[in-house]
Scaffold this motif. Structure first.
Motif, PDB file in Angstrom:
ATOM      1  N   LEU A 286      72.708  47.245  -0.810  1.00  0.00           N
ATOM      2  CA  LEU A 286      73.360  47.505  -2.443  1.00  0.00           C
ATOM      3  C   LEU A 286      72.951  48.369  -3.321  1.00  0.00           C
ATOM      4  N   PHE A 287      73.602  49.159  -3.776  1.00  0.00           N
ATOM      5  CA  PHE A 287      72.999  50.344  -4.981  1.00  0.00           C
ATOM      6  C   PHE A 287      73.718  49.669  -5.957  1.00  0.00           C
ATOM      7  N   ARG A 288      73.300  50.008  -7.318  1.00  0.00           N
ATOM      8  CA  ARG A 288      74.006  49.997  -8.664  1.00  0.00           C
ATOM      9  C   ARG A 288      73.898  51.192  -9.378  1.00  0.00           C
ATOM     10  N   PRO A 289      74.272  52.258  -8.895  1.00  0.00           N
ATOM     11  CA  PRO A 289      74.078  53.798  -9.395  1.00  0.00           C
ATOM     12  C   PRO A 289      74.602  53.942 -10.758  1.00  0.00           C
ATOM     13  N   SER A 290      74.078  54.632 -11.575  1.00  0.00           N
ATOM     14  CA  SER A 290      74.744  54.760 -12.913  1.00  0.00           C
ATOM     15  C   SER A 290      75.409  56.246 -12.998  1.00  0.00           C
ATOM     16  N   GLU A 291      75.366  56.874 -11.839  1.00  0.00           N
ATOM     17  CA  GLU A 291      76.065  58.195 -11.790  1.00  0.00           C
ATOM     18  C   GLU A 291      77.509  58.087 -11.793  1.00  0.00           C
ATOM     19  N   PRO A 292      78.039  59.327 -12.228  1.00  0.00           N
ATOM     20  CA  PRO A 292      79.588  59.104 -12.308  1.00  0.00           C
ATOM     21  C   PRO A 292      80.427  58.984 -10.718  1.00  0.00           C
ATOM     22  N   VAL A 293      81.599  58.467 -10.862  1.00  0.00           N
ATOM     23  CA  VAL A 293      82.055  58.049  -9.310  1.00  0.00           C
ATOM     24  C   VAL A 293      82.103  59.561  -8.519  1.00  0.00           C
ATOM     25  N   GLU A 294      82.389  60.558  -9.041  1.00  0.00           N
ATOM     26  CA  GLU A 294      82.548  61.820  -8.143  1.00  0.00           C
ATOM     27  C   GLU A 294      81.205  62.204  -7.365  1.00  0.00           C
ATOM     28  N   ASP A 295      80.058  61.771  -7.989  1.00  0.00           N
ATOM     29  CA  ASP A 295      78.909  62.063  -7.259  1.00  0.00           C
ATOM     30  C   ASP A 295      78.441  61.050  -6.050  1.00  0.00           C
ATOM     31  N   LEU A 296      79.358  60.077  -6.302  1.00  0.00           N
ATOM     32  CA  LEU A 296      78.664  58.985  -5.165  1.00  0.00           C
ATOM     33  C   LEU A 296      79.073  59.160  -3.693  1.00  0.00           C
ATOM     34  N   PRO A 297      80.279  59.844  -3.507  1.00  0.00           N
ATOM     35  CA  PRO A 297      80.457  60.000  -1.830  1.00  0.00           C
ATOM     36  C   PRO A 297      79.405  60.731  -1.317  1.00  0.00           C
ATOM     37  N   GLU A 298      78.471  61.364  -1.949  1.00  0.00           N
ATOM     38  CA  GLU A 298      77.127  62.024  -1.296  1.00  0.00           C
ATOM     39  C   GLU A 298      76.317  61.058  -0.776  1.00  0.00           C
ATOM     40  N   LEU A 299      76.174  59.766  -1.297  1.00  0.00           N
ATOM     41  CA  LEU A 299      75.411  58.932  -0.749  1.00  0.00           C
ATOM     42  C   LEU A 299      75.379  58.800   0.841  1.00  0.00           C
ATOM     43  N   THR A 300      76.491  58.885   1.156  1.00  0.00           N
ATOM     44  CA  THR A 300      76.628  58.771   2.811  1.00  0.00           C
ATOM     45  C   THR A 300      75.653  59.711   3.385  1.00  0.00           C
ATOM     46  N   ALA A 301      75.718  60.969   2.998  1.00  0.00           N
ATOM     47  CA  ALA A 301      75.018  62.181   3.794  1.00  0.00           C
ATOM     48  C   ALA A 301      73.443  61.692   3.299  1.00  0.00           C
ATOM     49  N   TRP A 302      73.055  61.406   2.126  1.00  0.00           N
ATOM     50  CA  TRP A 302      71.768  61.186   1.810  1.00  0.00           C
ATOM     51  C   TRP A 302      71.124  60.042   2.742  1.00  0.00           C
ATOM     52  N   ALA A 303      72.009  58.898   2.911  1.00  0.00           N
ATOM     53  CA  ALA A 303      71.584  57.687   3.692  1.00  0.00           C
ATOM     54  C   ALA A 303      71.609  58.460   4.918  1.00  0.00           C
ATOM     55  N   ALA A 304      72.236  59.250   5.568  1.00  0.00           N
ATOM     56  CA  ALA A 304      72.141  59.942   7.045  1.00  0.00           C
ATOM     57  C   ALA A 304      70.742  60.346   7.009  1.00  0.00           C
ATOM     58  N   ALA A 305      70.407  61.453   6.133  1.00  0.00           N
ATOM     59  CA  ALA A 305      68.962  62.002   6.136  1.00  0.00           C
ATOM     60  C   ALA A 305      68.112  61.200   6.035  1.00  0.00           C
ATOM     61  N   GLY A 306      67.982  60.065   5.230  1.00  0.00           N
ATOM     62  CA  GLY A 306      66.886  59.096   5.132  1.00  0.00           C
ATOM     63  C   GLY A 306      66.930  58.167   6.453  1.00  0.00           C
ATOM     64  N   LEU A 307      68.143  57.875   7.197  1.00  0.00           N
ATOM     65  CA  LEU A 307      67.859  57.259   8.221  1.00  0.00           C
ATOM     66  C   LEU A 307      67.241  57.683   9.323  1.00  0.00           C
ATOM     67  N   CYS A 308      67.490  59.252   9.686  1.00  0.00           N
ATOM     68  CA  CYS A 308      66.924  59.956  10.537  1.00  0.00           C
ATOM     69  C   CYS A 308      65.307  59.757  10.572  1.00  0.00           C
ATOM     70  N   GLY A 309      65.070  59.784   9.344  1.00  0.00           N
ATOM     71  CA  GLY A 309      63.448  59.578   9.142  1.00  0.00           C
ATOM     72  C   GLY A 309      63.068  58.212   9.535  1.00  0.00           C
TER      73      GLY A 309
END
Ligand code: BTN
Length: 268
Positions: free
Chosen positions: A78-101
């Motif tokens: 669960l994330f509760r980000p304060s960024e605007p909605v249009e920035d949030l779809p990126e989280l999928t890619a960020w998560a993929a990068a983090g999960l590789c690690g």
């Protein structure tokens, strides 16, 4: 039937405080749905739901995600980000990068990323990421759930016929029987790091993403609704969009829809 707690040992890899915000279930429909219930009751950012088996695991674009007992990790954060909605779809890619690690730390092998949300080993999908977002009545973002399913143990032949040519497990692709509890703990650490890094450390996550992205340089098929076009993936842009040179010469950045990559088994 194994009577031990699913993910026996996970608590040993986490501080007692962190372990207190991890709900570990033997079986559920979808961990994303359980977490949505907790989030709407006010669970704080960082809450994790983890299951040994899902009976209604979901993937992107309405697909199901096979989630058999004793084989994988089905986890939602669960994330509760304060960024605007249009920035949030990126989280999928960020998560993929983090999960590789996380996979590299726990299992000693670094997966590739098939744009945008699949982790691969030996060209086969071993993990998918599904990001779901809930809005408040005033139009702001209430919370974001990032769900990840990792195929850890099992053979290629254990997948049903429609998946056995394209899916794999960490075990089937490396021969390693990775400790699921340790990998789950590393995934939680990766989600925690992501929550702190987003969005300031975009350059760092982009660099990791680009290093691992196996789609760059490949022939791809871009599916947008009913339209199918082909071309070559050139790069990942500054917002994790896929830059494609379409046959015919036009260069386009794909930010949604589906991309399939030509491999041994055709476009997957
Ligand atoms: C995909 O491959 O398209 C995404 C798969 C995401 C699967 C995970 S498993 C944990 C969480 N719960 C779900 O129902 N889906 C995600």
């Amino acid at each position: 039937m194994d009577e031990r707690e699913p993910f026996d040992g996970l608590k040993g890899y986490l501080s007692p405080e962190r372990a207190g915000a991890v709900l570990c279930l033997s079986e559920t429909g979808s961990t994303n749905d359980v977490l949505r219930g907790l989030a709407s009751e006010g669970a704080p950012a960082g809450q994790i739901v983890l299951a040994d088996r899902q009976t209604a695991g979901r993937g992107r674009v309405g697909r199901s995600f096979l989630s058999p007992a004793g084989r994988g990790i089905y986890m939602s954060a669960l994330f509760r980000p304060s960024e605007p909605v249009e920035d949030l779809p990126e989280l999928t890619a960020w998560a993929a990068a983090g999960l590789c690690g996380a996979v590299e730390k726990a299992c000693g092998v670094r997966p590739g990323i098939k744009w945008i949300n699949d982790l691969t080993l030996g060209g086969r999908k071993i993990c998918g990421v599904l990001t779901e977002l809930a809005m408040k009545e005033d139009g702001g973002v209430d919370y974001v759930i990032v769900g990840a399913g990792v195929n850890v143990l099992g053979r290629r032949e254990d997948f049903p016929p429609e998946l056995c040519e394209i899916a794999g497990t960490i075990e089937s692709e490396t021969g390693k029987r990775c400790d699921r509890a340790l990998l789950a703990a590393e995934m939680i650490r990766a989600f925690d790091a992501l929550a702190v890094a987003f969005p300031a450390k975009r350059a760092e996550y982009l660099a990791l993403y680009r290093q691992s992205c196996v789609t760059i340089g490949q022939r791809v098929r871009v599916l947008s609704g009913e339209t199918v076009r082909e071309g070559e993936a050139l790069d990942v842009d500054g917002r994790f969009g896929l830059v494609v040179r379409l046959d015919g010469g036009a260069v386009e950045t794909v930010t949604s829809g589906e991309v399939s990559v030509r491999g041994l088994y055709g476009y997957v």
